[in-house]
Every structure is written in structure tokens, then in C-alpha cells.
Design a protein around this motif. Structure first.
Motif, PDB file in Angstrom:
ATOM      1  N   ASP A 226       0.878  -1.178   0.000  1.00 51.09           N
ATOM      2  CA  ASP A 226       0.000   0.000   0.000  1.00 51.09           C
ATOM      3  C   ASP A 226       0.914   1.226   0.000  1.00 51.09           C
ATOM      4  O   ASP A 226       1.195   1.823   1.036  1.00 51.09           O
ATOM      5  CB  ASP A 226      -0.928  -0.013   1.220  1.00 51.09           C
ATOM      6  N   SER A 227       1.390   1.573  -1.195  1.00 53.74           N
ATOM      7  CA  SER A 227       2.457   2.578  -1.259  1.00 53.74           C
ATOM      8  C   SER A 227       1.957   3.978  -0.917  1.00 53.74           C
ATOM      9  O   SER A 227       2.730   4.798  -0.418  1.00 53.74           O
ATOM     10  CB  SER A 227       3.174   2.555  -2.601  1.00 53.74           C
ATOM     11  N   ASP A 228       0.669   4.261  -1.128  1.00 55.52           N
ATOM     12  CA  ASP A 228       0.151   5.592  -0.735  1.00 55.52           C
ATOM     13  C   ASP A 228       0.271   5.776   0.783  1.00 55.52           C
ATOM     14  O   ASP A 228       0.709   6.815   1.266  1.00 55.52           O
ATOM     15  CB  ASP A 228      -1.327   5.735  -1.117  1.00 55.52           C
ATOM     16  N   ASP A 231       3.950   5.974   1.755  1.00 59.04           N
ATOM     17  CA  ASP A 231       4.476   7.319   1.443  1.00 59.04           C
ATOM     18  C   ASP A 231       4.051   8.309   2.518  1.00 59.04           C
ATOM     19  O   ASP A 231       4.838   9.117   2.990  1.00 59.04           O
ATOM     20  CB  ASP A 231       3.937   7.820   0.092  1.00 59.04           C
ATOM     21  N   PHE A 232       2.773   8.237   2.886  1.00 52.66           N
ATOM     22  CA  PHE A 232       2.264   9.156   3.907  1.00 52.66           C
ATOM     23  C   PHE A 232       3.061   9.016   5.204  1.00 52.66           C
ATOM     24  O   PHE A 232       3.488  10.009   5.794  1.00 52.66           O
ATOM     25  CB  PHE A 232       0.766   8.918   4.178  1.00 52.66           C
TER      26      PHE A 232
END
Ligand code: GLU
Length: 272
Positions: A226-228, A231-232
């Protein structure tokens, strides 16, 4: 297309959609729920422990999670985890992330993802002050306490194959065994050992000794792929460092005037 292929295409499309939606959007799920659910330790001062007065879970990792929740504009819910339960709980979706003194190990990457390092630690030994034990070599033929599901129990088996590792659910239970003479040492990360030692009624009776058994850089455990969300969390950690908020939180729990002083001597990885 004949019936069989039509059917197959439909089934495949449904599968892709299902897998896609299962993985997509932890961030959206957290926001629409209005709550970040964090897996934290509840018996490891000062990372995560129950405050005797308020009966609330507090600590360094709790404040980091609170800062992440604040950035998302959501509430924070804390769920206690142990070293053994934290990864399965994340995999099952019972928690959104793990902030629980967890070392970023490549082998743990098989199941979950990790943030950048937010705390660097090394593994040591906690012993009775007059025990005569000063290194891993002295543990040959002796019993050593640690926690189930930790890197600590694995590392000590490799570093001293001639010792017997007794694993407990939590580190305070391992410390109780040390007090009762059932083990001669407790092994895990030095800052956790400092938390145990300095929370005791008689800290001077105990000593943290030995070589660095292993490097144990802590990362926030995150759902796989879950790269989003990843990233967050990564960018938020870097923002906390750059704004000085990380250092403030660090000082609150590990500063010179606290019970657990550890000088801040490292620098977070900051992407340009
Ligand atoms: N950092 C080590 C680990 O991730 C030991 C501390 C713990 O068990 O939480 O396994």
C-alpha cells in the motif's frame, strides 16, 4: 467469445477488482472511519506503557502515532500488541500500523512493509549487578529470558548456541523470571532494557552489559503493498524530524531530565 471464456473473463475481472479494493486505500479507509488504529506495546516504558495514574497507554511511540493521526485529521485508537501478535494482527487488518519497538528485518518484509527507521537500537543483556556476567560468552550453559516472536530470541540463539533461551509473552515477564532467579539475563534492545531497569524500585541492582549483539533499527510496520499509505507515513516521519517535532517528542521521553535518558545521536533518513 464462447460461454466458457465469457465466464472466465468475468471471474478474472471480479478477482482483480476484489484484490485491488482490498489493497487500495488504507489512507481512505482511515479517513472515512475517522480513526487511525495503531498496534502498540503496553508494558515497555518509555515506548508504550500504561501510565499508573491515568491508566492510559502513553509513550514515545504513542506520541509518534498521535502526530500521524493529527496529520490525517483523525482520532487515534491504541490496540496493545505483543512481539508475537503484532504482524498477524496487521495482516488480518485488526490494526492499521505497528509502532511497537519492531526491528525492520528483511525477512519480515515477506509479510508486511516498513517505514524508514524512526529509532535505532542495539541488543544487549540485562543482568543482576553482581552476577559476573559481562558478555554473551558468559551465558554458555545458562538460561536467558526474552520475548516470543522477537528478533532478540533469534539473535541470542545464534550468538550463544550454548545458552537456553526461555521466551515469554512480554519483557516484564522475562524480568520477573530474572528477579526470581529462573534466568540469569534478559536480552533485548538496550533502550527496552533501560526502560525495565529504570522502572524498577531498585535500578542500581541491575546492569545493562555486553557487546552489541545485533543492530535493531525500528520501523513502523505497514500493510503489504500500500504505497500511498507508506508514502504518507515516511513523509510524515521526515516532516516531524525537519520541523523539530520528532526531537521534542524524543526529548519528552528520552531527554536528560527523564527517567530514561538516551542522547539523540542519530539522524533520520531524509529524502530531498
Ligand atoms: N526490536 C526487536 C524486535 O523487533 C525486539 C523488541 C520487541 O520484541 O519488540 O523483535
Amino acid at each position: 467469445m464462447n460461454g466458457f471464456w465469457k465466464q472466465t473473463v468475468l471471474v478474472l475481472t471480479a478477482l482483480i477488482l476484489a484484490v485491488g479494493s482490498a489493497h487500495a486505500g488504507k489512507l481512505e479507509a482511515i479517513k472515512s472511519r475517522g480513526k487511525l488504529v495503531a498496534g502498540v506495546k503496553d508494558s515497555q516504558p518509555p515506548f508504550g506503557y500504561v501510565d499508573e495514574q491515568t491508566r492510559q497507554i502513553v509513550g514515545f511511540e504513542i506520541d509518534l502515532c498521535a502526530a500521524l493521526a493529527k496529520k490525517l485529521g483523525v482520532d487515534l485508537e491504541l490496540k496493545p500488541v505483543t512481539s508475537a501478535t503484532r504482524i498477524p494482527m496487521l495482516e488480518q487488518g485488526a490494526i492499521d500500523l505497528i509502532a511497537a519497538t519492531m526491528t525492520h528485518k528483511i525477512e519480515r518484509e515477506e509479510k508486511i512493509d516498513f517505514s524508514i527507521t524512526y529509532f535505532p537500537a542495539t541488543q544487549k543483556l540485562l543482568v543482576k549487578k553482581d552476577s559476573g556476567i559481562t558478555s554473551v560468552a558468559d551465558l554458555a550453559g545458562k538460561k536467558v529470558g526474552s520475548a516470543k516472536g522477537s528478533t532478540s530470541e533469534q539473535n541470542i540463539k545464534k550468538a550463544q548456541p550454548a545458552c537456553e533461551v526461555v521466551s515469554f509473552e512480554t519483557y516484564p515477564e522475562a524480568f520477573l523470571a530474572l528477579k526470581q532467579g529462573k534466568v540469569v539475563a534478559v536480552t533485548t534492545d538496550a533502550p527496552i532494557l533501560l526502560g525495565i531497569r529504570n522502572s524498577d524500585d531498585n535500578p542500581d541492582a541491575w546492569a545493562i552489559v555486553g557487546e552489541d549483539i545485533a543492530a535493531e533499527p525500528y520501523g513502523i510496520g505497514l500493510p503489504e503493498n500500500d504505497s500511498d499509505f507508506r508514502d504518507f507515513v515516511n513523509i510524515s516521519l521526515m516532516e516531524l524530524w525537519k520541523s523539530g517535532e520528532y526531537q521534542k517528542i524524543y526529548d519528552k521521553w528520552f531527554g536528560p531530565s527523564t527517567k530514561f535518558p538516551i542522547p539523540l545521536t542519530w539522524t533520520m533518513e531524509i529524502w530531498p
